[in-house]
Design an enzyme around this catalytic site. Structure first.
Site, PDB file in Angstrom:
ATOM      1  CB  SER A 135      -0.898   0.015   1.248  1.00  0.00           C
ATOM      2  OG  SER A 135      -1.600   1.238   1.367  1.00  0.00           O
ATOM      3  CE1 TYR A 148      -3.857  -1.715   5.764  1.00  0.00           C
ATOM      4  CE2 TYR A 148      -3.251   0.463   4.941  1.00  0.00           C
ATOM      5  CZ  TYR A 148      -3.640  -0.849   4.707  1.00  0.00           C
ATOM      6  OH  TYR A 148      -3.807  -1.291   3.413  1.00  0.00           O
TER       7      TYR A 148
END
Length: 244
Positions: A135, A148
């Protein structure tokens, strides 16, 4: 019939990857911690694309079962894709180790456990490819999602090192960095502009093209490459005042 292993086959992105590869004639080996969720999809792939599909239960947090489950599966598969992940609730994670651990397990620790096993099998035979869906959140820790983001930063660094290591054994490793992808996982978040939003099919097609052309690191949409280039160069004394 060539086969690929997809870890996290029931996610929105995982399903798109299944459709993309099955349409090209690839058999599928799918894993999920909820095996009953895979059966309807598996039957659809079998009927629609006339390919072999195998479904396996796999929990990324159950490290001690990974070798037993995955070891026999890698041999027949020319490639493997790690797409499983968990966004989680950032505010909850700050006050709950249980929520933090779920994020870290799904995005980093469980991922490394699985990829170590896959890489070892491919190293033994001297061929194959591995793709990890990371990501842009891992490019720099941001105040709004640094738990995250740190897990994805760890995955990105791991894939980089794995790529360098496995290149000596005939195995190629790809890092795919989506930005914001319109999936169920982010449905509760504020929407992003269309130009900054990808769809699962775009991720799948980007992966397929990157794998076919032996790319190393790919961003799914070009604006995110520019956005993260700018963000990564903002001085820290300014960056820490930004709330995003």
């Amino acid at each position: 019939m060539p086969k690929i292993l997809i870890v996290g086959g029931t996610s929105d992105i995982g399903r798109s990857i299944c459709h993309t590869y099955a349409a090209k004639g690839y058999g599928l080996v799918l894993t999920s911690r909820k095996p009953h969720d895979m059966e309807a999809d598996a039957q659809d792939y079998r009927i629609r694309y006339k390919v072999d599909v195998q479904t396996i239960e796999l929990d990324l947090s159950d490290y001690w079962q990974h070798e037993k489950i995955l070891g026999p599966l890698v041999g027949p598969c020319e490639g493997a894709v790690l797409v499983a992940g968990y966004l989680g609730n950032h505010e909850l994670a700050l006050g709950s180790w249980e929520e933090s651990l779920k994020i870290l397990d799904a995005n980093y620790m469980g991922a490394v456990s699985v990829l170590n096993i896959i890489a070892a099998r491919m190293k033994e035979r001297g061929s194959g490819w591995i793709a990890g869906i990371s990501s842009v959140a891992g490019d720099r820790g941001r105040a709004s999602n640094f738990v995250y983001g740190s897990s994805k930063a760890g995955l990105t660094a791991y894939l980089s090192g794995l790529r360098a290591y496995m290149s000596h054994f005939g195995v190629h490793v790809i890092t795919v960095k989506p930005g914001f992808v319109a999936t169920k996982m982010v449905a509760q978040l504020p929407p992003t502009p269309n130009w900054a939003t990808a769809h699962p099919d775009q991720v799948a097609k980007t992966l397929y093209k990157a794998q076919a052309n032996k790319k190393n690191v790919v961003y799914v949409t070009w604006p995110w490459r520019l956005i993260m280039l700018v963000i990564s160069h903002i001085p820290e004394f300014i960056f820490k005042r930004m709330k995003f």
